[in-house]
Design a protein around this motif. Structure first.
Motif, mmCIF file in Angstrom:
data_model
loop_
_atom_site.group_PDB
_atom_site.id
_atom_site.type_symbol
_atom_site.label_atom_id
_atom_site.label_comp_id
_atom_site.label_asym_id
_atom_site.label_seq_id
_atom_site.Cartn_x
_atom_site.Cartn_y
_atom_site.Cartn_z
ATOM 1 N N ILE A 5 4.407 -5.430 13.763
ATOM 2 C CA ILE A 5 4.308 -4.593 12.571
ATOM 3 C C ILE A 5 4.767 -5.452 11.410
ATOM 4 C CG2 ILE A 5 5.181 -2.567 11.343
ATOM 5 C CD1 ILE A 5 5.754 -1.351 14.137
ATOM 6 N N GLN A 6 3.965 -5.484 10.366
ATOM 7 C CA GLN A 6 4.366 -6.203 9.167
ATOM 8 C C GLN A 6 4.369 -5.214 8.006
ATOM 9 O OE1 GLN A 6 1.980 -9.565 7.769
ATOM 10 N NE2 GLN A 6 3.882 -10.601 7.305
ATOM 11 N N ILE A 7 5.515 -5.111 7.364
ATOM 12 C CA ILE A 7 5.682 -4.260 6.193
ATOM 13 C C ILE A 7 5.704 -5.201 4.993
ATOM 14 C CG2 ILE A 7 7.121 -2.533 5.071
ATOM 15 C CD1 ILE A 7 8.200 -1.858 7.907
ATOM 16 N N ILE A 8 4.732 -5.017 4.095
ATOM 17 C CA ILE A 8 4.455 -6.002 3.053
ATOM 18 C C ILE A 8 4.758 -5.427 1.670
ATOM 19 C CG2 ILE A 8 2.665 -7.482 2.049
ATOM 20 C CD1 ILE A 8 1.228 -6.989 4.891
ATOM 21 N N PHE A 9 5.501 -6.181 0.894
ATOM 22 C CA PHE A 9 5.840 -5.822 -0.480
ATOM 23 C C PHE A 9 5.183 -6.852 -1.402
ATOM 24 C CE2 PHE A 9 9.059 -4.329 2.384
ATOM 25 C CZ PHE A 9 9.323 -3.032 1.954
ATOM 26 N N ILE A 47 5.476 9.028 2.110
ATOM 27 C CA ILE A 47 6.760 8.600 2.655
ATOM 28 C C ILE A 47 7.730 9.777 2.604
ATOM 29 C CG2 ILE A 47 8.705 7.014 2.387
ATOM 30 C CD1 ILE A 47 6.674 4.988 1.278
ATOM 31 N N ILE A 48 8.187 10.196 3.757
ATOM 32 C CA ILE A 48 9.068 11.361 3.859
ATOM 33 C C ILE A 48 10.493 11.013 3.443
ATOM 34 C CG2 ILE A 48 10.043 13.046 5.476
ATOM 35 C CD1 ILE A 48 7.334 12.710 7.035
ATOM 36 N N ALA A 49 10.986 9.872 3.906
ATOM 37 C CA ALA A 49 12.339 9.434 3.562
ATOM 38 C C ALA A 49 12.359 7.911 3.537
ATOM 39 C CB ALA A 49 13.338 9.954 4.588
ATOM 40 N N SER A 50 13.186 7.364 2.680
ATOM 41 C CA SER A 50 13.289 5.913 2.575
ATOM 42 C C SER A 50 14.593 5.553 1.877
ATOM 43 C CB SER A 50 12.111 5.353 1.772
ATOM 44 O OG SER A 50 12.275 3.974 1.542
ATOM 45 N N SER A 51 15.191 4.469 2.324
ATOM 46 C CA SER A 51 16.373 3.956 1.631
ATOM 47 C C SER A 51 16.043 2.640 0.938
ATOM 48 C CB SER A 51 17.527 3.761 2.619
ATOM 49 O OG SER A 51 17.181 2.779 3.561
ATOM 50 N N GLY A 52 14.752 2.292 0.940
ATOM 51 C CA GLY A 52 14.342 1.027 0.346
ATOM 52 C C GLY A 52 13.152 1.181 -0.570
ATOM 53 N N GLU A 53 12.552 0.059 -0.861
ATOM 54 C CA GLU A 53 11.401 0.016 -1.750
ATOM 55 C C GLU A 53 10.151 0.562 -1.059
ATOM 56 O OE1 GLU A 53 11.033 -3.961 -3.619
ATOM 57 O OE2 GLU A 53 12.933 -4.334 -2.585
ATOM 58 N N HIS A 54 9.168 0.862 -1.859
ATOM 59 C CA HIS A 54 7.883 1.354 -1.359
ATOM 60 C C HIS A 54 7.012 0.156 -0.977
ATOM 61 C CE1 HIS A 54 3.704 2.920 -2.246
ATOM 62 N NE2 HIS A 54 4.109 3.637 -1.234
ATOM 63 N N PRO A 55 6.566 0.054 0.279
ATOM 64 C CA PRO A 55 5.710 -1.071 0.687
ATOM 65 C C PRO A 55 4.292 -0.910 0.162
ATOM 66 C CG PRO A 55 5.995 0.426 2.519
ATOM 67 C CD PRO A 55 6.856 0.949 1.408
ATOM 68 N N TYR A 56 3.624 -2.041 -0.050
ATOM 69 C CA TYR A 56 2.236 -2.018 -0.483
ATOM 70 C C TYR A 56 1.309 -1.759 0.703
ATOM 71 C CZ TYR A 56 -2.133 -3.362 -2.692
ATOM 72 O OH TYR A 56 -3.420 -3.365 -3.176
ATOM 73 N N GLU A 57 1.555 -2.462 1.816
ATOM 74 C CA GLU A 57 0.751 -2.282 3.023
ATOM 75 C C GLU A 57 1.626 -2.392 4.258
ATOM 76 O OE1 GLU A 57 -3.797 -3.701 1.992
ATOM 77 O OE2 GLU A 57 -2.763 -4.708 3.617
ATOM 78 N N ILE A 58 1.126 -1.769 5.332
ATOM 79 C CA ILE A 58 1.745 -1.873 6.648
ATOM 80 C C ILE A 58 0.638 -2.220 7.635
ATOM 81 C CG2 ILE A 58 3.016 -0.664 8.465
ATOM 82 C CD1 ILE A 58 4.036 1.229 6.206
#
Length: 100
Positions: A5-9, A47-58
């Motif tokens: 899994i790659q979460i990309i910013f 996104i239901i919950a997050s403690s970080g930034e919003h990713p561009y792609e996953i």
């Protein structure tokens, strides 16, 4: 089977550069027995919950074995486009796992 899994910013304003990178490298997955299972561009509303930034792609990608992933990662054709990745990606989180 091994999964990544790659979460990309992506850097602000660099989306087209990132798209150019993907156009060149994603087709190379098949050459190394990889399969792009999901390519998701989440909206802020999804996104239901997050403690970080919003990713561009996953991305969720599978390979039969780690050596196949490493072969893709080190592919000379892929490496010639790394300047596009470096110019467009702020950061990326790569997670390796197996099916339970």
């Amino acid at each position: 089977m091994i999964y990544y899994i790659q979460i990309i910013f992506v850097k602000d304003g660099k989306q087209e550069v990132f798209h150019a990178f993907e156009e060149h490298v994603l087709p190379l997955l098949q050459k190394h027995k990889g399969e792009l299972l999901y390519r998701i561009r989440p909206t802020k509303d999804s996104i239901i919950a997050s403690s970080g930034e919003h990713p561009y792609e996953i991305h969720l990608v599978s390979f039969p074995a780690r050596k196949d992933f490493e072969s893709y990662r080190d592919d000379k054709e892929r490496l010639q486009y790394m300047h596009l990745k470096e110019a467009s990606i702020e950061k990326a989180l790569l997670i390796e796992g197996n099916l339970l």
